[in-house]
Design an enzyme around this catalytic site. Structure first.
Site, short mmCIF file in Angstrom:
data_model
loop_
_atom_site.label_atom_id
_atom_site.label_comp_id
_atom_site.label_asym_id
_atom_site.label_seq_id
_atom_site.Cartn_x
_atom_site.Cartn_y
_atom_site.Cartn_z
N HIS A 1 -13.33 -1.50 -5.72
CA HIS A 1 -12.27 -1.69 -6.71
C HIS A 1 -12.71 -1.30 -8.12
O HIS A 1 -11.90 -0.89 -8.94
CB HIS A 1 -11.70 -3.10 -6.63
CG HIS A 1 -10.78 -3.24 -5.46
ND1 HIS A 1 -11.20 -3.73 -4.25
CD2 HIS A 1 -9.51 -2.85 -5.30
CE1 HIS A 1 -10.20 -3.67 -3.41
NE2 HIS A 1 -9.15 -3.15 -4.01
N GLU B 1 -3.40 -1.73 6.82
CA GLU B 1 -4.78 -1.48 6.41
C GLU B 1 -5.78 -2.12 7.36
O GLU B 1 -6.98 -2.03 7.16
CB GLU B 1 -5.02 -1.90 4.96
CG GLU B 1 -4.36 -3.16 4.51
CD GLU B 1 -4.48 -3.38 2.99
OE1 GLU B 1 -5.08 -2.57 2.28
OE2 GLU B 1 -3.97 -4.42 2.54
N ASP C 1 -8.79 0.35 2.83
CA ASP C 1 -9.19 -0.70 3.76
C ASP C 1 -9.09 -0.23 5.21
O ASP C 1 -9.91 -0.62 6.04
CB ASP C 1 -8.32 -1.95 3.56
CG ASP C 1 -8.83 -2.77 2.39
OD1 ASP C 1 -10.06 -2.97 2.32
OD2 ASP C 1 -8.03 -3.18 1.55
N CYS D 1 -0.75 4.49 -0.02
CA CYS D 1 -1.09 4.09 -1.39
C CYS D 1 -2.60 3.95 -1.59
O CYS D 1 -3.05 3.54 -2.64
CB CYS D 1 -0.37 2.80 -1.78
SG CYS D 1 -0.82 1.39 -0.77
#
Ligand code: PEP
Ligand code: MG
Length: 590
Positions: A202, A449, A473, A520
């Protein structure tokens, strides 16, 4: 002497600037810039902490029992001496007044400088005094945290750089928690380097959303680079050059100008509709982290928000989570900024490498022996906190009265979770009805995910209006590699046939059932995958606003008829990346 450090390129371009070292692994403190008019106040905090520690040490000395060894009193004297030494508190003040660091950051920066000086000493006795400096700094930090706890929560808005006119700065750190990255979002840094992390950790994602060059997983970088060193960050090659020669510097300045020109060229596509050569309209949406990002998304040409990572509203607040009204206002602001275009709000994805507080996944693993990526994360966390979950749902529903809102549920893996989600939604709506609050119907989607959800995608599609594939993920869980762990980052392979199959299965099932489907994850904003995703039938991509123009350029040059025709071969291929590259090149010539 010039040195090179290698890591992973995670955000494109070239940055050249002076190194600012933060987040040393030695002490864990908040890092933020203070406004010019707060400098005196911040120095006063430091002075107050110094006086409090001095009083503490004097009191300790007085309380020493008479039979205590003489060395103890001598040690306290050393600590008192260090406390008043110019090289500690005097130099720390300079970090505050000249760089506008908060007091904690200034102290840890100065500790770093002193620690290196001690490490280089020949005299063993003096070298060992480093531990004393560390102890004194720890005392100061404890007092700062206790005396003025509000400073644990950095200000919501990053003050603009008001010490302009200096050299550009690049951030060098062992690791930066995603919450800290948010603090740097509107900051002065023109590039990032971290020792740890992978392409889709992240921290890397936030760096990319800032659209500045970044290299992560550069292992030794924060040890090899010193405060104020000149650093070149090559975000295309994943190379960091420390104190480059003038020839190398000139070469990189040239490269920097080239990439700025390329950006300006792409910028012209901002408001061109994304339609393929064969007339297929493609929706290019934005990923945002805070409501303040929404306007930029629109400016970049996004036709909506495909992923609002709401968890960033929850981080680093010292356990004080945002209430319903505060959340509602944040969601409403994003919805209003989008002027009628859809905003897809993901319910909190807390856990794994996005902890509420400033703990890194590495710390969680080391301290608790846990694997946070497989733990109580995302929808699992929300369902374990039903009151908090309903509060968030109410806040999102209320924002729907101001524009087009969609709800997205992260990390769905069990059908049982789906039932609980819809029950929570029904209760949230009921509570709003009872309170006489307005809301409108919203679409509800699931993030795909976890491989389990992709394998039985049809079952999930029965319940949801749309799905959005979180490839970051999905790849992590399919290939069993921690996305935040640089030791396995080389195994992170979006082209793995298993990943391609799961992606293809999800997109084609959703298309067949007439449900919306989007991607996404970072793959959506990476031009290397645009043709592949179009070939799979994807017509909705969500990415950092800064990536929209580059992806649009690929879309404008694509012919989905040719691409879709090769999909069976790509799925069957041992070298799908090469095959797809050939197809894309042929298409370009076409
Ligand atoms: C993903 O997993 O691809 C995703 C978009 O969610 P996040 O990166 O926030 O986990
Ligand atoms: Mg995810």
């Amino acid at each position: 002497m010039s040195i090179q450090v290698f890591g992973m390129p995670v955000s494109r371009g070239v940055a050249i600037g002076r190194a600012v070292l933060v987040a040393s692994s030695r002490v864990d403190v908040a890092h933020y810039f203070i406004a010019a008019d707060r400098v005196e106040h911040e120095i006063e905090r430091l002075r107050g902490a110094r006086n409090a520690v001095a009083a503490e040490l004097e009191a300790l000395k007085l309380e020493l029992p008479s039979e205590a060894p003489h060395e103890l009193a001598a040690l306290l004297d050393v600590h008192l001496m260090l406390l008043h030494d110019e090289s500690l508190t005097g130099a720390t003040k300079l970090w505050i007044s000249e760089r506008h660091y908060n007091a904690e950051w200034a102290l840890s920066a100065q500790l770093e400088v002193l620690a290196r000086q001690f490490d280089e000493m020949d005299d063993v006795y003096l070298r060992e005094r480093k531990a004393d400096v560390e102890q004194v700094v720890e005392r100061l930090l404890r007092v700062l945290a206790g005396a003025d706890a509000v400073h644990l929560i950095p200000p919501a808005v990053q003050p603009a750089r008001d010490f302009a006119g200096e050299d550009p700065l690049v951030l060098v750190a062992n690791d930066v928690a995603p919450a800290d990255m948010m603090q740097f979002k509107r900051s002065v840094f023109t590039g990032f380097v971290t020792d740890v992390g992978g392409r889709t950790s992240h921290t890397a994602i936030v760096a990319r959303s800032m659209d500045i060059p970044a290299v992560v997983g550069a292992r030794e970088a924060s040890r090899l680079i010193r405060q104020d060193d000149w650093v070149v960050i090559d975000g295309d090659a994943g190379v960091v050059i420390v104190n480059p020669s003038s020839i190398v510097l000139e070469e990189y300045r040239f490269k920097q100008r080239q990439s700025e020109l390329e950006r300006a060229r792409l910028d012209r596509l901002r408001h061109t509709p994304a339609v393929t050569l064969d007339g297929q309209a493609v929706e290019l949406l934005a990923n945002i982290e805070l409501p303040g990002d929404a306007a930029g998304a629109l400016e970049a040409g996004a036709v909506g928000v495909g992923l609002f990572r709401s968890e960033f509203l929850f981080m680093n607040r010292g356990g004080d989570l945002p209430g319903e009204d505060e959340q509602f206002e944040a969601y409403r602001d994003a919805v209003l900024a989008l002027q009628g275009l859809p905003v897809t709000i993901r319910t909190v994805d807390i856990g794994a490498d996005k902890p509420l507080e400033r703990t890194s996944p590495q710390e969680l693993r080391h301290e608790h022996g846990l694997n946070p990526a497989l733990g109580l994360r995302a929808i699992r966390w929300s369902l374990a906190e039903p009151g908090m979950f309903r509060q968030q749902l109410r806040a999102i529903l209320r924002a729907s009265a101001y524009g087009k809102v969609r709800i997205l549920i992260p990390m769905v893996a069990q059908l049982g979770e789906v039932k609980l989600v819809f029950e929570a939604l029904a209760r949230a709506r009921q509570q709003l009805d009872d309170a006489g609050r307005a809301y409108t119907p919203v679409e509800v989607g699931a993030m795909i995910e976890v491989p389990a959800a992709a394998v039985v995608i049809d079952r999930f599609l029965r319940h949801f209006d749309f799905v959005s594939v979180g490839t970051n993920d999905l790849i992590q869980y399919t290939l069993a590699i921690d996305r935040a762990d640089e030791a396995v980052a080389h195994l992170y392979d979006p082209w793995h046939p298993a990943v391609l199959q799961l992606l293809h299965r999800t997109i084609s099932s959703a298309n067949a059932l007439g449900r919306g489907v989007s991607v996404c994850g970072e793959m959506a904003g990476d031009a290397a995958f645009t043709e592949l995703l179009l070939a799979m039938g994807l017509r909705s991509f969500s990415m950092h606003p800064a990536r929209i123009s580059a992806i649009k350029q690929r879309v404008l040059r694509a012919d989905t008829r040719l691409l879709e025709a090769v999909m069976p071969q790509v799925l069957d291929s041992d070298a799908p990346a090469e095959l797809m590259r050939l197809v894309a090149a042929g298409r370009t010539a076409h």
